[in-house]
Design an enzyme around this catalytic site. Structure first.
Site, PDB file in Angstrom:
ATOM      1  CB  SER A  59      -0.951   0.016   1.207  1.00 32.33           C
ATOM      2  OG  SER A  59      -2.042  -0.835   0.985  1.00 32.33           O
ATOM      3  CE  LYS A  62      -4.158   1.597  -0.838  1.00 31.12           C
ATOM      4  NZ  LYS A  62      -4.524   0.767   0.299  1.00 31.12           N
ATOM      5  CB  SER A 114      -4.585   1.675   3.889  1.00 29.73           C
ATOM      6  OG  SER A 114      -3.717   1.148   2.925  1.00 29.73           O
ATOM      7  CE  LYS A 218      -1.479   3.959   2.842  1.00 27.24           C
ATOM      8  NZ  LYS A 218      -1.454   2.781   3.747  1.00 27.24           N
TER       9      LYS A 218
END
Length: 372
Positions: A59, A62, A114, A218
């Protein structure tokens, strides 16, 4: 012919040694397959471990999705959610078909919770499909300099052709962190979306509460990628970004790497925004001289020993013709350490200066005549 360009050498400190820059490699033990610490301002690498090996990123994908969402859409725009963005596998903000959600809320849902559905909604809104959005992601990655990265989706669900390197991901994160809207989103601990139902988005990134100065970025995890984490922290005006890929001890390792960098390197101010660099003469202007100043604060991470070896070289136009405008570019400052360029910034004019009018020229004529 008049020479248009001349080079002025300003030696900040005369000690200048012709050696190769060295970066810490294994000074901090960690369990990451790949890891890097990079200064956000200059892009200087302060730590590296297998930084060019291609790996899945989960993720942390992102980060790029959010950057494109900010760059290519207005934050207050309402996005109508398509069927393809509903019920996407993995983390979710529980979008509903035909629901209207502001782009800002989708971005907060993307980076704090997320949301894979949020990533898909952003992709479809901006490019019409996940596949076309991946093309935009790859194009932007190349612009940033992330040459060993390939995106096939906006969320990071595993695909053999979806990969990056620690170095590339640091470059992408650095670019994103220089965007004020992105920077604000990723440092937010709680966001309340303008929607019914699931609207309280708590940030999954523990860095914000556990690490001094933590302000991003993140988390990511799939079975194939392992635990991936991009962290950022700011201390003393110096922001660092740390990337660890496939690291079961992800937060603790990131904190140790950041601590080591903050302990060894200090924010060293080379130039202040609007600080006077030199004086230049102006031809045909209402004023004969003007000040050349720095366009930005230049704060670089340097060890105490490196601070004795830093050098700045200025390259500015020799002949300056009025009119000139405040903020107009006049040249560049290049900063070197051990014969290696580490940063470049623009030099600009501090003020507006208009051309002489007929009255000014007549007064100049008589003024010069009285000198004989």
């Amino acid at each position: 012919m008049k020479r248009k360009i001349s080079i002025y050498f300003l030696v900040v400190i005369l000690m200048f040694q012709f050696t190769t820059l060295t970066f810490a490699k294994e000074t901090v033990s960690n369990s990451a397959s790949s890891a890097i610490v990079m200064d956000v301002k200059s892009g200087r690498i302060l730590y590296q471990k297998n930084i060019y090996e291609k790996k899945p990123m989960a993720s942390t994908t992102k980060i790029m999705t959010a950057l494109l969402g900010i760059e290519k859409s207005k934050l207050d725009k309402e996005v109508k959610i398509s069927k393809k963005a509903v019920g996407v596998e993995g983390s979710s903000i529980y979008l509903g078909y035909d629901e209207k959600v502001k782009m800002k809320d989708l971005l907060y849902g993307l980076m704090l919770r997320s949301g894979n559905d949020s990533a898909t909604a952003i992709a479809i809104e901006l490019a019409g499909s996940v596949e076309k959005f991946a093309q935009l992601m790859n194009q932007r990655a190349k612009e940033i300099g992330a040459k060993n990265t390939n995106f096939v989706n906006p969320h990071g669900l595993h695909d053999e052709n979806h990969y990056t390197t620690a170095y590339d991901l640091a470059l992408i994160s650095r670019e994103a962190l220089r965007n004020k809207d992105f920077k604000e989103i990723v440092k937010t601990k709680l966001w309340i979306a303008d929607r019914e139902g699931y609207k309280h988005f708590y940030n999954k990134n523990k860095t914000l509460s556990q690490y001094e100065g933590g302000d991003g970025v993140k988390t990511g995890y799939t079975k194939a990628s392992g635990r991936c984490l991009v962290t950022s922290a700011t201390r003393g005006g110096m922001q660092l970004v740390c990337v660890v890929l496939n690291d079961y001890n992800w937060f603790e390792d990131s904190y140790r790497l950041l601590d080591d960098a903050f302990n060894r390197y200090e924010p060293f101010c080379m130039m202040k925004k609007d600080g006077v660099i030199q004086t230049a003469s102006v031809e045909n202007g209402k004023k004969k001289n003007t000040k050349i100043v720095g366009k930005e604060d230049v704060i670089l991470p340097l060890t105490k020993e490196e601070q004795k070896k830093i050098m700045m070289i200025l390259k500015v136009n020799e002949k300056i013709q009025a009119p000139i405008k405040r903020g107009q570019k006049i040249g560049k400052a290049r900063i070197y350490l051990n014969n290696q360029l580490i940063y470049t910034t623009d030099l600009v004019f501090r003020e507006d200066i208009e051309c002489k009018n007929i009255k000014d020229k007549i007064l100049d004529y008589f003024s010069n005549s009285n000198q004989f």
